[in-house]
Enzyme design. Structure first.
Site, PDB file in Angstrom:
ATOM      1  N   GLU A  46       0.834  -1.212   0.000  1.00  0.00           N
ATOM      2  CA  GLU A  46       0.000   0.000   0.000  1.00  0.00           C
ATOM      3  C   GLU A  46       0.867   1.260   0.000  1.00  0.00           C
ATOM      4  OE1 GLU A  46      -3.058   0.326   3.089  1.00  0.00           O
ATOM      5  OE2 GLU A  46      -2.866   2.498   2.962  1.00  0.00           O
ATOM      6  N   SER A 104       0.474  -9.444   6.912  1.00  0.00           N
ATOM      7  CA  SER A 104      -0.753  -8.651   7.023  1.00  0.00           C
ATOM      8  C   SER A 104      -0.526  -7.567   8.062  1.00  0.00           C
ATOM      9  CB  SER A 104      -1.925  -9.551   7.431  1.00  0.00           C
ATOM     10  OG  SER A 104      -2.954  -8.784   8.005  1.00  0.00           O
TER      11      SER A 104
END
Ligand code: SF4
Length: 317
Positions: free
Chosen positions: A132, A225
């Site tokens: 991201e 994650s």
């Protein structure tokens, strides 16, 4: 005293899938059912090993570079988003693009792009190298500095007063507040957007409540994650003994020694089916009481990208 066994299970609510992950998984399911292979995914569609492995078995080809994708192929961009350079490379190869970037990540891209256009220097608070952050950074690489810690704030050498702050969506709420406070001190006129998303915030609040009551907390989620790892850190900094696991196979017997109450939660990319065996195992060990610790009800849904006619349904992985 030494014979205590788990008797109570506390489930955090919310836990597991967020709206951005549901949308990305629905996109891949839709394509698998309605389009001819091959179907490519740029990066892991969501950061969960179980989901990625199941999609690999069903034929999805995961790539980390557009070079690996033949011209005119169908490609899905993951929930974490991509940089404009990747989009350009994909367009140059005439790829059929389905962009499953979470709309909340897209919002950060738009903020960054506009701030750069308006002449700001941008501070992007986030973990260097995360998909991201790489995507957002790509919106204005020459104007953006990634900040990963309070220490890095001290090293910023920007002279301008026009400073704009954006954040990765899946950060620790507490750590980010500290970094933002430190940026505000150094740049009192900085314009600040704290972009940590609702799903990250809610899961961290819920685990904080679990930590008040549980002897240990199990956080299900993959090591890559970000929001799962932050959940585990948040549980620990709230005073709990906490472990992050991919699934039941990683639980060690000794963790349950002298433990009466077990807390269970999961990152935003984790399907419920990874929690079910853990819950059943705890029942088999003698847990008779299962309670939910709820801090929020989530009702957010995002529309599918590219106007894909995805019907509302129960998710399948
Ligand atoms: Fe979107 Fe937040 Fe889920 Fe990431 S964690 S996909 S930003 S809702």
């Amino acid at each position: 005293m030494n014979n205590i066994r788990p008797h109570t299970l506390l489930l955090a609510e919310p836990r597991g899938f967020c709206a951005g992950v549901v949308r990305a998984i629905e996109v891949i399911n839709y394509l698998l059912e309605n389009e001819e292979p091959p179907i490519y995914s740029f990066h892991e569609i969501v950061h969960n090993k179980f989901i990625v492995d199941s999609f690999k078995k069903r034929g999805i080809i995961f790539v980390d570079s557009i070079d690996e994708v033949p011209e005119h192929s169908r490609i899905v961009f993951s929930a974490h988003g991509i940089s404009p350079t990747v989009m350009q490379e994909a367009e140059e190869k005439s790829l059929k693009i389905i962009d499953a970037t979470c709309p909340l990540v897209t919002k950060v891209h738009l903020e960054t792009k506009k701030a750069a256009k308006d002449g700001f220097d941008i501070l992007l608070v986030g973990h260097r190298g995360h998909d991201e952050v790489e995507g957002t950074l790509g919106e204005a690489p020459s104007k953006t500095t990634v900040i990963d810690s309070v220490d890095e704030v001290n090293e910023i050498t920007i002279n301008s007063e026009k400073v704009f702050v954006v954040t990765q969506t899946t950060l620790s709420v507490n750590d980010t507040n500290e970094i933002i406070d430190s940026i505000s001190e150094k740049f009192p006129k900085a314009e600040i957007r704290n972009d940590i998303c609702y799903a990250t915030t809610n899961r961290q609040s819920a685990v904080q409540e679990l930590a008040k009551k549980a002897d240990i907390i199990l956080v299900v989620g993959s090591p890559n994650s970000s929001n799962s790892v932050r959940l585990m850190e948040h549980a620990k900094s709230s005073g709990a003994v906490a472990y992050r696991i991919e699934g039941i196979d990683e639980i060690k017997e000794v963790w349950y020694k002298n433990v009466g109450t077990v807390g269970l939660t999961a990152g935003a990319s984790v399907p419920d089916e990874l929690l079910e065996p853990i819950i059943n195992d705890l029942i088999a060990r003698g847990v008779t009481k299962i309670d939910t610790i709820s801090v929020a009800q989530e009702t957010i849904e995002f529309k599918p990208p590219n106007n894909l006619p995805i019907p509302k349904r129960i998710l399948t992985q």
